[in-house]
Design a protein around this motif. Structure first.
Motif, short mmCIF file in Angstrom:
data_model
loop_
_atom_site.label_atom_id
_atom_site.label_comp_id
_atom_site.label_asym_id
_atom_site.label_seq_id
_atom_site.Cartn_x
_atom_site.Cartn_y
_atom_site.Cartn_z
N TRP A 53 0.89 -1.14 0.04
CA TRP A 53 -0.03 0.06 -0.01
C TRP A 53 0.78 1.22 -0.07
CZ3 TRP A 53 0.64 3.16 4.13
CH2 TRP A 53 1.01 2.65 5.55
N GLU A 54 2.04 1.17 0.48
CA GLU A 54 2.99 2.23 0.45
C GLU A 54 3.41 2.73 -1.07
OE1 GLU A 54 5.77 0.43 2.55
OE2 GLU A 54 5.19 1.15 4.73
N GLU A 55 3.40 1.80 -1.82
CA GLU A 55 3.62 2.10 -3.13
C GLU A 55 2.52 2.75 -3.78
OE1 GLU A 55 6.62 2.20 -4.02
OE2 GLU A 55 7.66 1.04 -2.65
N TRP A 56 1.37 2.01 -3.67
CA TRP A 56 0.26 2.96 -4.02
C TRP A 56 -0.13 4.23 -3.38
CZ3 TRP A 56 -1.59 0.78 -8.44
CH2 TRP A 56 -1.39 -0.58 -8.49
N ILE A 57 0.16 4.61 -2.36
CA ILE A 57 0.18 5.97 -1.89
C ILE A 57 1.14 6.74 -2.71
CG2 ILE A 57 0.53 7.51 -0.22
CD1 ILE A 57 -0.34 5.37 1.79
N ASN A 58 2.31 6.30 -3.02
CA ASN A 58 3.30 6.94 -3.94
C ASN A 58 2.84 7.02 -5.26
OD1 ASN A 58 5.29 7.73 -2.05
ND2 ASN A 58 6.54 5.81 -2.64
#
Length: 111
Positions: A56-61
């Motif tokens: 999910w951190e990559e999706w936020i980025n």
């Protein structure tokens, strides 16, 4: 835990975005606030991903980078160099974030 190069790249671009208003001479504007806020967000999520990677951190980025790409037209940037800075950094982080979200990359990074 395995650290991924994508997180280090996002970290570096976050630092660049935060500092870019001083280098590109647009320190007193909405464009500067946009660069500061998105830069801090990239740094925070990159550090978070380096300590405990989660998809999910990559999706936020990804979402932040899409904002960075479209923000020159929404905010109405005045200097010609500033939109290019936002769009180029946004596209690079978008590609890197999407690369990191690939299922084969996720299983490999967690191994």
């Amino acid at each position: 835990m395995r650290q991924r190069w994508e997180d280090w790249i996002n970290f570096a671009f976050g630092i660049w975005l935060f500092l870019s208003p001083w280098f590109l001479n647009y320190t007193l504007s909405g464009e500067a606030w946009n660069a500061h806020i998105t830069g801090i967000a990239f740094v925070v999520f990159a550090l978070w991903a380096l300590s405990a990677p989660r998809p999910w951190e990559e999706w936020i980025n990804t979402v932040i980078s899409v904002w960075l790409i479209i923000s020159p037209w929404i905010i109405g940037f005045s200097s010609p160099a500033v939109p290019w800075n936002s769009v180029i950094v946004g596209v690079i982080v978008l590609v890197i974030s999407l690369e990191a979200t690939r299922p084969s990359r996720q299983s490999h990074a967690m191994a």
